[in-house]
Write a protein that holds these residues in place. Sequence first.
Motif, PDB file in Angstrom:
ATOM      1  N   HIS A 174       0.837  -1.195   0.000  1.00  0.00           N
ATOM      2  CA  HIS A 174       0.000   0.000   0.000  1.00  0.00           C
ATOM      3  C   HIS A 174       0.880   1.257   0.000  1.00  0.00           C
ATOM      4  O   HIS A 174       0.620   2.211  -0.730  1.00  0.00           O
ATOM      5  CB  HIS A 174      -0.911  -0.045   1.225  1.00  0.00           C
ATOM      6  N   GLU A 175       1.934   1.243   0.820  1.00  0.00           N
ATOM      7  CA  GLU A 175       2.838   2.405   0.906  1.00  0.00           C
ATOM      8  C   GLU A 175       3.526   2.655  -0.433  1.00  0.00           C
ATOM      9  O   GLU A 175       3.686   3.801  -0.852  1.00  0.00           O
ATOM     10  CB  GLU A 175       3.907   2.177   1.991  1.00  0.00           C
ATOM     11  N   ILE A 176       3.951   1.582  -1.106  1.00  0.00           N
ATOM     12  CA  ILE A 176       4.638   1.731  -2.398  1.00  0.00           C
ATOM     13  C   ILE A 176       3.661   2.259  -3.451  1.00  0.00           C
ATOM     14  O   ILE A 176       3.988   3.151  -4.232  1.00  0.00           O
ATOM     15  CB  ILE A 176       5.283   0.390  -2.828  1.00  0.00           C
ATOM     16  N   GLU A 177       2.435   1.721  -3.438  1.00  0.00           N
ATOM     17  CA  GLU A 177       1.418   2.193  -4.389  1.00  0.00           C
ATOM     18  C   GLU A 177       1.127   3.686  -4.171  1.00  0.00           C
ATOM     19  O   GLU A 177       1.015   4.456  -5.116  1.00  0.00           O
ATOM     20  CB  GLU A 177       0.120   1.398  -4.221  1.00  0.00           C
ATOM     21  N   LYS A 178       1.039   4.072  -2.884  1.00  0.00           N
ATOM     22  CA  LYS A 178       0.752   5.476  -2.544  1.00  0.00           C
ATOM     23  C   LYS A 178       1.885   6.384  -3.045  1.00  0.00           C
ATOM     24  O   LYS A 178       1.649   7.426  -3.657  1.00  0.00           O
ATOM     25  CB  LYS A 178       0.613   5.592  -1.019  1.00  0.00           C
ATOM     26  N   ALA A 179       3.129   5.958  -2.801  1.00  0.00           N
ATOM     27  CA  ALA A 179       4.285   6.758  -3.221  1.00  0.00           C
ATOM     28  C   ALA A 179       4.348   6.862  -4.746  1.00  0.00           C
ATOM     29  O   ALA A 179       4.547   7.958  -5.299  1.00  0.00           O
ATOM     30  CB  ALA A 179       5.570   6.136  -2.673  1.00  0.00           C
ATOM     31  N   ALA A 230       3.614   9.812  -9.838  1.00  0.00           N
ATOM     32  CA  ALA A 230       3.009   9.845 -11.181  1.00  0.00           C
ATOM     33  C   ALA A 230       2.137  11.095 -11.347  1.00  0.00           C
ATOM     34  O   ALA A 230       2.204  11.768 -12.387  1.00  0.00           O
ATOM     35  CB  ALA A 230       2.186   8.574 -11.403  1.00  0.00           C
ATOM     36  N   ASP A 231       1.352  11.427 -10.318  1.00  0.00           N
ATOM     37  CA  ASP A 231       0.493  12.622 -10.384  1.00  0.00           C
ATOM     38  C   ASP A 231       1.345  13.870 -10.555  1.00  0.00           C
ATOM     39  O   ASP A 231       1.039  14.739 -11.385  1.00  0.00           O
ATOM     40  CB  ASP A 231      -0.343  12.749  -9.099  1.00  0.00           C
ATOM     41  N   PHE A 283       6.911  18.065 -10.855  1.00  0.00           N
ATOM     42  CA  PHE A 283       8.164  17.419 -10.422  1.00  0.00           C
ATOM     43  C   PHE A 283       9.117  17.415 -11.594  1.00  0.00           C
ATOM     44  O   PHE A 283       8.706  17.001 -12.701  1.00  0.00           O
ATOM     45  CB  PHE A 283       7.932  15.980  -9.939  1.00  0.00           C
ATOM     46  N   PRO A 284      10.372  17.860 -11.457  1.00  0.00           N
ATOM     47  CA  PRO A 284      10.996  18.350 -10.219  1.00  0.00           C
ATOM     48  C   PRO A 284      10.666  19.824  -9.944  1.00  0.00           C
ATOM     49  O   PRO A 284      10.314  20.567 -10.854  1.00  0.00           O
ATOM     50  CB  PRO A 284      12.490  18.169 -10.513  1.00  0.00           C
ATOM     51  N   ALA A 285      10.817  20.225  -8.687  1.00  0.00           N
ATOM     52  CA  ALA A 285      10.614  21.610  -8.285  1.00  0.00           C
ATOM     53  C   ALA A 285      11.978  22.320  -8.277  1.00  0.00           C
ATOM     54  O   ALA A 285      13.021  21.679  -8.440  1.00  0.00           O
ATOM     55  CB  ALA A 285       9.983  21.647  -6.895  1.00  0.00           C
ATOM     56  N   ALA A 286      11.948  23.624  -8.039  1.00  0.00           N
ATOM     57  CA  ALA A 286      13.174  24.441  -8.112  1.00  0.00           C
ATOM     58  C   ALA A 286      14.303  23.863  -7.257  1.00  0.00           C
ATOM     59  O   ALA A 286      15.455  23.784  -7.688  1.00  0.00           O
ATOM     60  CB  ALA A 286      12.854  25.864  -7.672  1.00  0.00           C
ATOM     61  N   ALA A 287      13.987  23.442  -6.043  1.00  0.00           N
ATOM     62  CA  ALA A 287      15.033  22.947  -5.121  1.00  0.00           C
ATOM     63  C   ALA A 287      15.564  21.572  -5.529  1.00  0.00           C
ATOM     64  O   ALA A 287      16.545  21.096  -4.960  1.00  0.00           O
ATOM     65  CB  ALA A 287      14.465  22.874  -3.708  1.00  0.00           C
ATOM     66  N   GLU A 288      14.937  20.963  -6.502  1.00  0.00           N
ATOM     67  CA  GLU A 288      15.342  19.606  -6.898  1.00  0.00           C
ATOM     68  C   GLU A 288      16.114  19.606  -8.227  1.00  0.00           C
ATOM     69  O   GLU A 288      16.236  18.575  -8.876  1.00  0.00           O
ATOM     70  CB  GLU A 288      14.088  18.710  -6.989  1.00  0.00           C
ATOM     71  N   MET A 289      16.609  20.804  -8.631  1.00  0.00           N
ATOM     72  CA  MET A 289      17.348  20.898  -9.911  1.00  0.00           C
ATOM     73  C   MET A 289      18.709  21.539  -9.676  1.00  0.00           C
ATOM     74  O   MET A 289      18.957  22.156  -8.639  1.00  0.00           O
ATOM     75  CB  MET A 289      16.533  21.733 -10.897  1.00  0.00           C
ATOM     76  N   TYR A 290      19.617  21.396 -10.666  1.00  0.00           N
ATOM     77  CA  TYR A 290      20.962  21.984 -10.604  1.00  0.00           C
ATOM     78  C   TYR A 290      21.000  23.229 -11.478  1.00  0.00           C
ATOM     79  O   TYR A 290      20.362  23.276 -12.532  1.00  0.00           O
ATOM     80  CB  TYR A 290      22.015  20.980 -11.092  1.00  0.00           C
ATOM     81  N   TYR A 291      21.774  24.247 -11.050  1.00  0.00           N
ATOM     82  CA  TYR A 291      21.876  25.504 -11.802  1.00  0.00           C
ATOM     83  C   TYR A 291      23.335  25.836 -12.063  1.00  0.00           C
ATOM     84  O   TYR A 291      24.235  25.305 -11.395  1.00  0.00           O
ATOM     85  CB  TYR A 291      21.224  26.637 -10.993  1.00  0.00           C
TER      86      TYR A 291
END
Length: 273
Positions: free
Chosen positions: A243-248, A253-254, A261-269
Amino acid sequence: MSKQVVQSRLTVPEIRARKGKQKIVCLTAYTAPIAAILDPIVDLLLVGDSLGMVIHGLPSTVGVTLEMMILHGQAVMRGSQHALVVVDLPFGSYEESPVQAFRSATEIMAKTGCQAVKIEAFEGVDATIAFLTQRGIPVMGHVGLRPQAVNVDGGFRAKGRTVGERDRVIAEAQAAEQAGAFAIVVEGVAPDLADEITAMVKIPTIGIGASPQCDGQILVTDDMVGLFDWTPKFVRRYGKLRHEIEKAATGYADDVRRGEFPAAAEMYYLKRV
Ligand code: KIV
Protein backbone atom coordinates in the motif's frame (compact mmCIF):
# COMPACT_ATOMS: atom_id res chain seq x y z
CA MET A 1 47.83 -2.36 5.12
CA SER A 2 44.10 -2.59 4.47
CA LYS A 3 41.69 -1.45 7.15
CA GLN A 4 39.82 -4.42 8.67
CA VAL A 5 36.06 -4.10 9.11
CA VAL A 6 35.25 -5.31 12.61
CA GLN A 7 32.39 -7.76 12.54
CA SER A 8 30.94 -9.59 15.50
CA ARG A 9 28.40 -11.93 14.07
CA LEU A 10 26.44 -14.46 16.04
CA THR A 11 28.02 -17.86 15.51
CA VAL A 12 26.60 -21.30 14.81
CA PRO A 13 27.47 -22.59 18.34
CA GLU A 14 25.79 -19.50 19.88
CA ILE A 15 22.58 -20.13 17.93
CA ARG A 16 22.68 -23.82 18.81
CA ALA A 17 23.19 -23.05 22.51
CA ARG A 18 19.94 -21.09 22.62
CA LYS A 19 17.90 -24.31 22.49
CA GLY A 20 15.25 -24.13 25.20
CA LYS A 21 16.76 -20.89 26.63
CA GLN A 22 16.25 -17.95 24.31
CA LYS A 23 13.98 -17.69 21.26
CA ILE A 24 15.77 -17.36 17.93
CA VAL A 25 14.41 -14.61 15.66
CA CYS A 26 14.95 -15.28 11.95
CA LEU A 27 13.88 -13.55 8.75
CA THR A 28 14.80 -13.88 5.10
CA ALA A 29 16.90 -11.23 3.33
CA TYR A 30 17.98 -11.07 -0.29
CA THR A 31 19.45 -7.58 -0.71
CA ALA A 32 22.00 -5.38 1.09
CA PRO A 33 19.60 -2.56 2.15
CA ILE A 34 17.01 -4.96 3.60
CA ALA A 35 19.77 -6.94 5.35
CA ALA A 36 21.06 -3.68 6.86
CA ILE A 37 17.59 -2.83 8.24
CA LEU A 38 16.98 -6.30 9.70
CA ASP A 39 20.51 -7.03 10.94
CA PRO A 40 20.32 -5.25 14.33
CA ILE A 41 16.86 -6.72 15.01
CA VAL A 42 17.17 -10.44 14.20
CA ASP A 43 19.53 -13.27 15.17
CA LEU A 44 19.64 -15.07 11.85
CA LEU A 45 19.23 -13.91 8.26
CA LEU A 46 18.32 -16.60 5.75
CA VAL A 47 19.10 -16.02 2.11
CA GLY A 48 16.29 -18.38 1.20
CA ASP A 49 15.73 -19.79 -2.26
CA SER A 50 12.25 -18.26 -1.86
CA LEU A 51 14.04 -15.34 -3.55
CA GLY A 52 13.21 -17.09 -6.84
CA MET A 53 9.51 -16.40 -6.24
CA VAL A 54 9.75 -13.22 -4.16
CA ILE A 55 12.38 -11.31 -6.15
CA HIS A 56 12.52 -13.00 -9.55
CA GLY A 57 8.81 -13.84 -10.05
CA LEU A 58 9.36 -17.58 -10.61
CA PRO A 59 6.40 -19.94 -9.97
CA SER A 60 8.43 -22.02 -7.48
CA THR A 61 11.96 -22.35 -6.07
CA VAL A 62 12.83 -25.06 -8.61
CA GLY A 63 14.35 -22.62 -11.12
CA VAL A 64 16.76 -21.02 -8.63
CA THR A 65 20.45 -21.44 -9.47
CA LEU A 66 23.69 -21.49 -7.48
CA GLU A 67 24.68 -18.23 -9.18
CA MET A 68 21.50 -16.50 -7.97
CA MET A 69 22.12 -17.69 -4.41
CA ILE A 70 25.71 -16.46 -4.52
CA LEU A 71 24.77 -13.02 -5.86
CA HIS A 72 22.10 -12.46 -3.21
CA GLY A 73 24.28 -14.04 -0.48
CA GLN A 74 27.05 -11.56 -1.27
CA ALA A 75 24.59 -8.66 -1.06
CA VAL A 76 23.22 -9.80 2.32
CA MET A 77 26.72 -10.26 3.73
CA ARG A 78 27.64 -6.71 2.60
CA GLY A 79 24.56 -5.30 4.31
CA SER A 80 24.94 -7.10 7.66
CA GLN A 81 27.49 -7.51 10.42
CA HIS A 82 25.64 -8.95 13.43
CA ALA A 83 23.28 -11.76 12.39
CA LEU A 84 24.29 -15.29 11.49
CA VAL A 85 23.83 -15.59 7.72
CA VAL A 86 22.63 -18.90 6.25
CA VAL A 87 22.28 -19.46 2.49
CA ASP A 88 20.00 -22.10 0.92
CA LEU A 89 21.49 -24.71 -1.40
CA PRO A 90 19.16 -24.52 -4.41
CA PHE A 91 17.34 -27.40 -6.10
CA GLY A 92 19.69 -29.66 -8.04
CA SER A 93 22.87 -28.43 -6.36
CA TYR A 94 23.12 -31.07 -3.58
CA GLU A 95 20.82 -34.09 -4.02
CA GLU A 96 23.04 -36.06 -6.42
CA SER A 97 25.74 -36.95 -3.90
CA PRO A 98 27.47 -35.67 -0.76
CA VAL A 99 30.40 -34.62 -2.97
CA GLN A 100 28.12 -32.50 -5.17
CA ALA A 101 26.66 -30.90 -2.04
CA PHE A 102 30.17 -30.24 -0.70
CA ARG A 103 31.21 -28.51 -3.95
CA SER A 104 28.08 -26.33 -4.01
CA ALA A 105 28.33 -25.45 -0.31
CA THR A 106 32.03 -24.57 -0.45
CA GLU A 107 31.45 -22.38 -3.53
CA ILE A 108 28.63 -20.53 -1.76
CA MET A 109 30.62 -20.12 1.46
CA ALA A 110 33.85 -19.05 -0.26
CA LYS A 111 32.15 -16.55 -2.58
CA THR A 112 29.72 -15.03 -0.07
CA GLY A 113 31.42 -15.45 3.33
CA CYS A 114 28.18 -16.84 4.81
CA GLN A 115 28.50 -19.05 7.89
CA ALA A 116 26.20 -21.97 7.06
CA VAL A 117 23.97 -23.53 4.42
CA LYS A 118 20.45 -24.95 4.57
CA ILE A 119 19.23 -28.05 2.74
CA GLU A 120 15.79 -29.59 2.45
CA ALA A 121 15.23 -33.18 3.59
CA PHE A 122 15.32 -35.96 0.98
CA GLU A 123 16.04 -39.69 0.97
CA GLY A 124 19.67 -40.00 2.11
CA VAL A 125 20.00 -36.43 3.40
CA ASP A 126 21.68 -37.64 6.61
CA ALA A 127 24.74 -38.89 4.68
CA THR A 128 25.00 -35.49 2.99
CA ILE A 129 24.64 -33.52 6.22
CA ALA A 130 27.29 -35.71 7.91
CA PHE A 131 29.66 -35.32 4.93
CA LEU A 132 29.36 -31.52 5.06
CA THR A 133 29.55 -31.04 8.82
CA GLN A 134 32.59 -33.33 9.12
CA ARG A 135 34.33 -31.07 6.60
CA GLY A 136 33.63 -27.75 8.31
CA ILE A 137 30.28 -26.76 6.80
CA PRO A 138 27.53 -26.00 9.31
CA VAL A 139 24.18 -27.26 8.02
CA MET A 140 20.62 -26.29 8.86
CA GLY A 141 18.05 -28.95 7.97
CA HIS A 142 14.55 -28.27 6.60
CA VAL A 143 11.71 -30.73 7.20
CA GLY A 144 7.92 -30.86 6.79
CA LEU A 145 6.73 -28.83 3.82
CA ARG A 146 9.69 -28.81 1.41
CA PRO A 147 9.14 -26.15 -1.27
CA GLN A 148 11.68 -27.77 -3.63
CA ALA A 149 9.47 -30.91 -3.69
CA VAL A 150 6.49 -28.94 -5.05
CA ASN A 151 6.28 -31.05 -8.22
CA VAL A 152 6.28 -34.36 -6.35
CA ASP A 153 3.72 -33.08 -3.84
CA GLY A 154 1.51 -31.39 -6.47
CA GLY A 155 1.60 -28.03 -4.67
CA PHE A 156 2.69 -26.37 -1.44
CA ARG A 157 0.85 -28.56 1.08
CA ALA A 158 1.06 -28.84 4.86
CA LYS A 159 2.78 -32.05 5.96
CA GLY A 160 2.38 -34.64 8.70
CA ARG A 161 -1.41 -34.94 8.46
CA THR A 162 -1.38 -38.72 8.08
CA VAL A 163 0.39 -41.23 10.36
CA GLY A 164 2.81 -42.21 7.60
CA GLU A 165 3.71 -38.60 6.82
CA ARG A 166 4.04 -37.77 10.50
CA ASP A 167 6.51 -40.60 10.98
CA ARG A 168 8.46 -39.45 7.95
CA VAL A 169 8.77 -35.85 9.21
CA ILE A 170 9.90 -37.09 12.65
CA ALA A 171 12.43 -39.44 11.04
CA GLU A 172 13.77 -36.58 8.87
CA ALA A 173 14.24 -34.33 11.89
CA GLN A 174 15.98 -37.06 13.89
CA ALA A 175 18.21 -37.94 10.91
CA ALA A 176 19.21 -34.28 10.49
CA GLU A 177 20.09 -34.01 14.18
CA GLN A 178 22.05 -37.27 14.27
CA ALA A 179 23.96 -36.30 11.12
CA GLY A 180 25.16 -33.08 12.79
CA ALA A 181 22.76 -30.33 11.69
CA PHE A 182 22.95 -27.33 14.07
CA ALA A 183 19.25 -26.41 13.68
CA ILE A 184 16.18 -27.48 11.71
CA VAL A 185 13.51 -25.45 9.94
CA VAL A 186 10.14 -27.11 10.55
CA GLU A 187 7.68 -25.86 7.92
CA GLY A 188 3.95 -26.35 7.43
CA VAL A 189 3.18 -29.01 10.04
CA ALA A 190 0.54 -29.28 12.79
CA PRO A 191 1.55 -27.68 16.11
CA ASP A 192 1.57 -30.97 18.03
CA LEU A 193 3.99 -32.49 15.54
CA ALA A 194 6.28 -29.43 15.71
CA ASP A 195 6.12 -29.61 19.52
CA GLU A 196 6.97 -33.32 19.50
CA ILE A 197 9.99 -32.68 17.27
CA THR A 198 11.09 -29.70 19.39
CA ALA A 199 10.94 -31.84 22.55
CA MET A 200 12.68 -34.77 20.84
CA VAL A 201 15.75 -33.11 19.30
CA LYS A 202 18.56 -31.34 21.15
CA ILE A 203 19.08 -28.74 18.41
CA PRO A 204 16.88 -25.68 17.88
CA THR A 205 13.77 -25.98 15.74
CA ILE A 206 12.84 -22.91 13.69
CA GLY A 207 9.14 -22.89 12.94
CA ILE A 208 7.30 -21.51 9.91
CA GLY A 209 3.62 -22.37 9.83
CA ALA A 210 4.31 -24.72 12.76
CA SER A 211 4.07 -23.84 16.47
CA PRO A 212 5.03 -21.06 18.93
CA GLN A 213 6.78 -23.77 21.01
CA CYS A 214 9.53 -24.03 18.38
CA ASP A 215 12.87 -22.66 19.55
CA GLY A 216 12.67 -19.88 16.96
CA GLN A 217 10.50 -18.55 14.14
CA ILE A 218 11.14 -17.51 10.57
CA LEU A 219 9.03 -15.71 7.97
CA VAL A 220 9.69 -14.48 4.46
CA THR A 221 10.30 -10.77 5.12
CA ASP A 222 8.44 -9.59 2.03
CA ASP A 223 5.32 -11.47 3.23
CA MET A 224 5.75 -10.16 6.78
CA VAL A 225 5.92 -6.49 5.70
CA GLY A 226 2.81 -6.83 3.51
CA LEU A 227 4.32 -6.61 0.03
CA PHE A 228 1.91 -9.15 -1.45
CA ASP A 229 -1.89 -9.37 -1.64
CA TRP A 230 -1.80 -13.14 -1.12
CA THR A 231 0.26 -14.94 1.51
CA PRO A 232 0.06 -18.42 3.05
CA LYS A 233 -2.30 -18.65 6.06
CA PHE A 234 0.60 -18.87 8.53
CA VAL A 235 1.97 -15.42 7.64
CA ARG A 236 1.18 -12.58 10.01
CA ARG A 237 1.50 -9.22 8.24
CA TYR A 238 3.26 -6.62 10.40
CA GLY A 239 3.12 -3.87 7.77
CA LYS A 240 1.39 -2.65 4.61
CA LEU A 241 4.36 -2.02 2.35
CA ARG A 242 2.47 -2.76 -0.86
CA HIS A 243 0.00 0.00 0.00
CA GLU A 244 2.84 2.40 0.91
CA ILE A 245 4.64 1.73 -2.40
CA GLU A 246 1.42 2.19 -4.39
CA LYS A 247 0.75 5.48 -2.54
CA ALA A 248 4.29 6.76 -3.22
CA ALA A 249 4.23 5.74 -6.91
CA THR A 250 0.78 7.33 -7.41
CA GLY A 251 1.95 10.58 -5.79
CA TYR A 252 5.03 10.64 -8.03
CA ALA A 253 3.01 9.85 -11.18
CA ASP A 254 0.49 12.62 -10.38
CA ASP A 255 3.30 15.19 -9.86
CA VAL A 256 5.06 14.18 -13.09
CA ARG A 257 1.82 14.37 -15.10
CA ARG A 258 0.97 17.81 -13.66
CA GLY A 259 4.51 19.07 -14.42
CA GLU A 260 5.12 19.64 -10.70
CA PHE A 261 8.16 17.42 -10.42
CA PRO A 262 11.00 18.35 -10.22
CA ALA A 263 10.61 21.61 -8.29
CA ALA A 264 13.17 24.44 -8.11
CA ALA A 265 15.03 22.95 -5.12
CA GLU A 266 15.34 19.61 -6.90
CA MET A 267 17.35 20.90 -9.91
CA TYR A 268 20.96 21.98 -10.60
CA TYR A 269 21.88 25.50 -11.80
CA LEU A 270 24.93 27.20 -13.27
CA LYS A 271 27.45 28.14 -10.58
CA ARG A 272 28.16 31.89 -10.29
CA VAL A 273 31.96 32.19 -9.96
O1 KIV B 1 13.51 -20.22 1.14
C1 KIV B 1 13.09 -19.75 2.22
O2 KIV B 1 12.86 -18.55 2.37
C2 KIV B 1 12.89 -20.71 3.32
C3 KIV B 1 12.20 -20.21 4.55
C4 KIV B 1 10.82 -19.82 4.27
C5 KIV B 1 12.32 -21.15 5.67
O3 KIV B 1 13.28 -21.83 3.22
